[in-house]
Design a protein around this motif. Structure first.
Motif, PDB file in Angstrom:
ATOM      1  N   VAL A   1       0.808  -1.221   0.000  1.00 40.17           N
ATOM      2  CA  VAL A   1       0.000   0.000   0.000  1.00 40.17           C
ATOM      3  C   VAL A   1       0.844   1.275   0.000  1.00 40.17           C
ATOM      4  O   VAL A   1       0.320   2.358   0.227  1.00 40.17           O
ATOM      5  CB  VAL A   1      -1.003   0.027   1.187  1.00 40.17           C
ATOM      6  CG1 VAL A   1      -1.988  -1.122   1.098  1.00 40.17           C
ATOM      7  CG2 VAL A   1      -0.290   0.058   2.516  1.00 40.17           C
ATOM      8  N   VAL A   2       2.142   1.152  -0.273  1.00 38.35           N
ATOM      9  CA  VAL A   2       3.019   2.318  -0.210  1.00 38.35           C
ATOM     10  C   VAL A   2       2.568   3.424  -1.169  1.00 38.35           C
ATOM     11  O   VAL A   2       2.654   4.609  -0.841  1.00 38.35           O
ATOM     12  CB  VAL A   2       4.502   1.933  -0.409  1.00 38.35           C
ATOM     13  CG1 VAL A   2       4.781   1.523  -1.845  1.00 38.35           C
ATOM     14  CG2 VAL A   2       5.417   3.053   0.038  1.00 38.35           C
ATOM     15  N   GLU A   3       2.052   3.071  -2.328  1.00 36.73           N
ATOM     16  CA  GLU A   3       1.575   4.107  -3.252  1.00 36.73           C
ATOM     17  C   GLU A   3       0.364   4.838  -2.681  1.00 36.73           C
ATOM     18  O   GLU A   3       0.242   6.054  -2.817  1.00 36.73           O
ATOM     19  CB  GLU A   3       1.276   3.509  -4.623  1.00 36.73           C
ATOM     20  CG  GLU A   3       2.542   3.126  -5.355  1.00 36.73           C
ATOM     21  CD  GLU A   3       2.313   2.823  -6.823  1.00 36.73           C
ATOM     22  OE1 GLU A   3       1.324   3.328  -7.391  1.00 36.73           O
ATOM     23  OE2 GLU A   3       3.136   2.096  -7.382  1.00 36.73           O
ATOM     24  N   GLY A   4      -0.530   4.101  -2.034  1.00 41.02           N
ATOM     25  CA  GLY A   4      -1.682   4.725  -1.398  1.00 41.02           C
ATOM     26  C   GLY A   4      -1.277   5.614  -0.239  1.00 41.02           C
ATOM     27  O   GLY A   4      -1.866   6.687  -0.018  1.00 41.02           O
TER      28      GLY A   4
ATOM     29  N   LEU B   1      -1.793   9.687   0.136  1.00 42.79           N
ATOM     30  CA  LEU B   1      -2.312  10.307   1.356  1.00 42.79           C
ATOM     31  C   LEU B   1      -1.403  11.442   1.812  1.00 42.79           C
ATOM     32  O   LEU B   1      -1.870  12.546   2.131  1.00 42.79           O
ATOM     33  CB  LEU B   1      -2.439   9.240   2.451  1.00 42.79           C
ATOM     34  CG  LEU B   1      -2.794   9.713   3.860  1.00 42.79           C
ATOM     35  CD1 LEU B   1      -4.181  10.334   3.897  1.00 42.79           C
ATOM     36  CD2 LEU B   1      -2.701   8.536   4.835  1.00 42.79           C
ATOM     37  N   LEU B   2      -0.103  11.204   1.833  1.00 48.79           N
ATOM     38  CA  LEU B   2       0.851  12.223   2.248  1.00 48.79           C
ATOM     39  C   LEU B   2       0.845  13.409   1.284  1.00 48.79           C
ATOM     40  O   LEU B   2       0.802  14.572   1.710  1.00 48.79           O
ATOM     41  CB  LEU B   2       2.251  11.611   2.353  1.00 48.79           C
ATOM     42  CG  LEU B   2       3.362  12.498   2.892  1.00 48.79           C
ATOM     43  CD1 LEU B   2       3.047  12.998   4.293  1.00 48.79           C
ATOM     44  CD2 LEU B   2       4.689  11.738   2.876  1.00 48.79           C
ATOM     45  N   LEU B   3       0.851  13.132  -0.007  1.00 43.75           N
ATOM     46  CA  LEU B   3       0.836  14.204  -1.013  1.00 43.75           C
ATOM     47  C   LEU B   3      -0.405  15.081  -0.865  1.00 43.75           C
ATOM     48  O   LEU B   3      -0.308  16.314  -0.867  1.00 43.75           O
ATOM     49  CB  LEU B   3       0.894  13.605  -2.427  1.00 43.75           C
ATOM     50  CG  LEU B   3       2.237  13.019  -2.840  1.00 43.75           C
ATOM     51  CD1 LEU B   3       2.067  12.092  -4.038  1.00 43.75           C
ATOM     52  CD2 LEU B   3       3.222  14.131  -3.151  1.00 43.75           C
ATOM     53  N   GLU B   4      -1.567  14.467  -0.732  1.00 49.01           N
ATOM     54  CA  GLU B   4      -2.807  15.217  -0.608  1.00 49.01           C
ATOM     55  C   GLU B   4      -2.828  16.049   0.671  1.00 49.01           C
ATOM     56  O   GLU B   4      -3.248  17.204   0.680  1.00 49.01           O
ATOM     57  CB  GLU B   4      -4.009  14.266  -0.629  1.00 49.01           C
ATOM     58  CG  GLU B   4      -5.341  14.975  -0.568  1.00 49.01           C
ATOM     59  CD  GLU B   4      -6.519  14.018  -0.649  1.00 49.01           C
ATOM     60  OE1 GLU B   4      -7.584  14.384  -0.123  1.00 49.01           O
ATOM     61  OE2 GLU B   4      -6.380  12.925  -1.224  1.00 49.01           O
ATOM     62  N   SER B   5      -2.351  15.469   1.759  1.00 44.44           N
ATOM     63  CA  SER B   5      -2.367  16.169   3.044  1.00 44.44           C
ATOM     64  C   SER B   5      -1.407  17.352   3.054  1.00 44.44           C
ATOM     65  O   SER B   5      -1.737  18.412   3.589  1.00 44.44           O
ATOM     66  CB  SER B   5      -2.040  15.186   4.164  1.00 44.44           C
ATOM     67  OG  SER B   5      -3.029  14.182   4.222  1.00 44.44           O
ATOM     68  N   VAL B   6      -0.233  17.193   2.467  1.00 46.99           N
ATOM     69  CA  VAL B   6       0.717  18.304   2.390  1.00 46.99           C
ATOM     70  C   VAL B   6       0.161  19.403   1.494  1.00 46.99           C
ATOM     71  O   VAL B   6       0.253  20.594   1.826  1.00 46.99           O
ATOM     72  CB  VAL B   6       2.113  17.814   1.924  1.00 46.99           C
ATOM     73  CG1 VAL B   6       3.030  18.980   1.580  1.00 46.99           C
ATOM     74  CG2 VAL B   6       2.737  16.936   2.997  1.00 46.99           C
TER      75      VAL B   6
ATOM     76  N   ALA C   1     -12.970   1.054  -0.001  1.00 46.58           N
ATOM     77  CA  ALA C   1     -12.857   0.107  -1.116  1.00 46.58           C
ATOM     78  C   ALA C   1     -11.875   0.583  -2.183  1.00 46.58           C
ATOM     79  O   ALA C   1     -11.385  -0.217  -2.971  1.00 46.58           O
ATOM     80  CB  ALA C   1     -14.232  -0.115  -1.738  1.00 46.58           C
ATOM     81  N   ARG C   2     -11.551   1.877  -2.181  1.00 42.33           N
ATOM     82  CA  ARG C   2     -10.715   2.422  -3.244  1.00 42.33           C
ATOM     83  C   ARG C   2      -9.299   2.798  -2.845  1.00 42.33           C
ATOM     84  O   ARG C   2      -8.385   2.739  -3.649  1.00 42.33           O
ATOM     85  CB  ARG C   2     -11.384   3.662  -3.855  1.00 42.33           C
ATOM     86  CG  ARG C   2     -12.745   3.377  -4.457  1.00 42.33           C
ATOM     87  CD  ARG C   2     -13.425   4.646  -4.946  1.00 42.33           C
ATOM     88  NE  ARG C   2     -13.509   5.608  -3.859  1.00 42.33           N
ATOM     89  CZ  ARG C   2     -13.391   6.920  -4.001  1.00 42.33           C
ATOM     90  NH1 ARG C   2     -13.195   7.437  -5.183  1.00 42.33           N
ATOM     91  NH2 ARG C   2     -13.477   7.730  -2.975  1.00 42.33           N
ATOM     92  N   ARG C   3      -9.114   3.229  -1.588  1.00 42.62           N
ATOM     93  CA  ARG C   3      -7.810   3.800  -1.251  1.00 42.62           C
ATOM     94  C   ARG C   3      -7.569   3.873   0.243  1.00 42.62           C
ATOM     95  O   ARG C   3      -8.481   3.711   1.040  1.00 42.62           O
ATOM     96  CB  ARG C   3      -7.676   5.190  -1.842  1.00 42.62           C
ATOM     97  CG  ARG C   3      -8.688   6.168  -1.256  1.00 42.62           C
ATOM     98  CD  ARG C   3      -8.555   7.540  -1.839  1.00 42.62           C
ATOM     99  NE  ARG C   3      -8.851   7.473  -3.240  1.00 42.62           N
ATOM    100  CZ  ARG C   3      -9.309   8.453  -3.973  1.00 42.62           C
ATOM    101  NH1 ARG C   3      -9.517   9.612  -3.428  1.00 42.62           N
ATOM    102  NH2 ARG C   3      -9.548   8.311  -5.241  1.00 42.62           N
ATOM    103  N   VAL C   4      -6.312   4.178   0.591  1.00 39.76           N
ATOM    104  CA  VAL C   4      -5.940   4.488   1.965  1.00 39.76           C
ATOM    105  C   VAL C   4      -6.502   5.878   2.266  1.00 39.76           C
ATOM    106  O   VAL C   4      -6.253   6.826   1.524  1.00 39.76           O
ATOM    107  CB  VAL C   4      -4.404   4.488   2.152  1.00 39.76           C
ATOM    108  CG1 VAL C   4      -4.030   4.926   3.552  1.00 39.76           C
ATOM    109  CG2 VAL C   4      -3.826   3.119   1.838  1.00 39.76           C
ATOM    110  N   ILE C   5      -7.281   5.982   3.346  1.00 34.25           N
ATOM    111  CA  ILE C   5      -7.892   7.275   3.672  1.00 34.25           C
ATOM    112  C   ILE C   5      -7.301   7.897   4.934  1.00 34.25           C
ATOM    113  O   ILE C   5      -7.522   9.090   5.188  1.00 34.25           O
ATOM    114  CB  ILE C   5      -9.430   7.167   3.794  1.00 34.25           C
ATOM    115  CG1 ILE C   5      -9.841   6.155   4.855  1.00 34.25           C
ATOM    116  CG2 ILE C   5     -10.047   6.834   2.437  1.00 34.25           C
ATOM    117  CD1 ILE C   5     -11.334   6.110   5.133  1.00 34.25           C
TER     118      ILE C   5
END
Length: 187
Positions: A27-30, A34-39, A79-83
């Motif tokens: 899940v490293v890409e997910g 998450l990190l990219l979106e949060s930053v 169901a789609r991603r790490v949230i």
């Protein structure tokens, strides 16, 4: 048993789980997303904007290599991603083995205020107790969603550190140092 979030706020079906090294690799890409979106949203997570995807992947790959007894990572995923995720680091120095540090509590902006952070914190706290830890500590950018999540009655503020860390835009921001006793209150 894998905990599920079931509420009226749209997290129904979200799953919480502790990651092993192998799970984290899958899940490293997910986690990087998450990190990219949060930053991009302004979260102060030790990264400056614009955050490069390779740097985000490298962050999670380095953590994945350390996962084990002292370093644990839980995620919430739909169901789609790490949230969301939370990273707990159990201190291993002889004088600090009673303590664990809450390193990262990250929830996608569109998933906030749905109980996800609370559920992840409960998992991290239970793990800390199972490891014999009696104290949790955390830093959060003053006024941030993490500060508000941890600013519940069970957490106490040890103080505010002026200019503690740079936000994604490079400006130094204050941080609150928080702690929570895991020892049950006695009467």
């Amino acid at each position: 048993m894998t905990p599920r979030l079931n509420d009226a706020a749209g997290t129904s079906g979200s799953v919480l789980r502790q990651l092993t090294r192998a799970d984290a690799q899958r899940v490293v890409e997910g986690l990087a997303d998450l990190l990219l979106e949060s930053v991009r949203d302004g979260a102060s997570l030790g990264c400056l904007a614009p955050l490069d995807r390779d740097l985000a992947m490298g962050y999670w790959n380095r953590l994945q290599a350390r996962l084990g007894d002292a370093e644990t990572l839980w995620i919430a995923e739909d169901a789609r991603r790490v949230i969301a995720c939370v990273h707990l680091s159990c201190c291993m120095r002889e004088t600090e083995r009673h303590r664990a540090d809450l390193r990262q509590l990250v929830v996608r902006p569109y998933c906030r205020r749905r109980g996800i952070a609370t559920a992840l914190l409960a998992q991290a706290e239970a793990h800390a107790v199972s490891q014999g830890r009696t104290l949790l500590v955390a830093n959060a950018k003053a006024g941030s969603p993490a500060d508000r999540s941890l600013g519940r009655p069970r957490w106490q503020c040890a103080g505010v550190v002026p200019g503690y860390a740079a936000s994604p835009d490079g400006e130094l921001r204050d941080a609150v140092r928080l702690f929570r006793s895991l020892v049950p209150a006695t009467r």
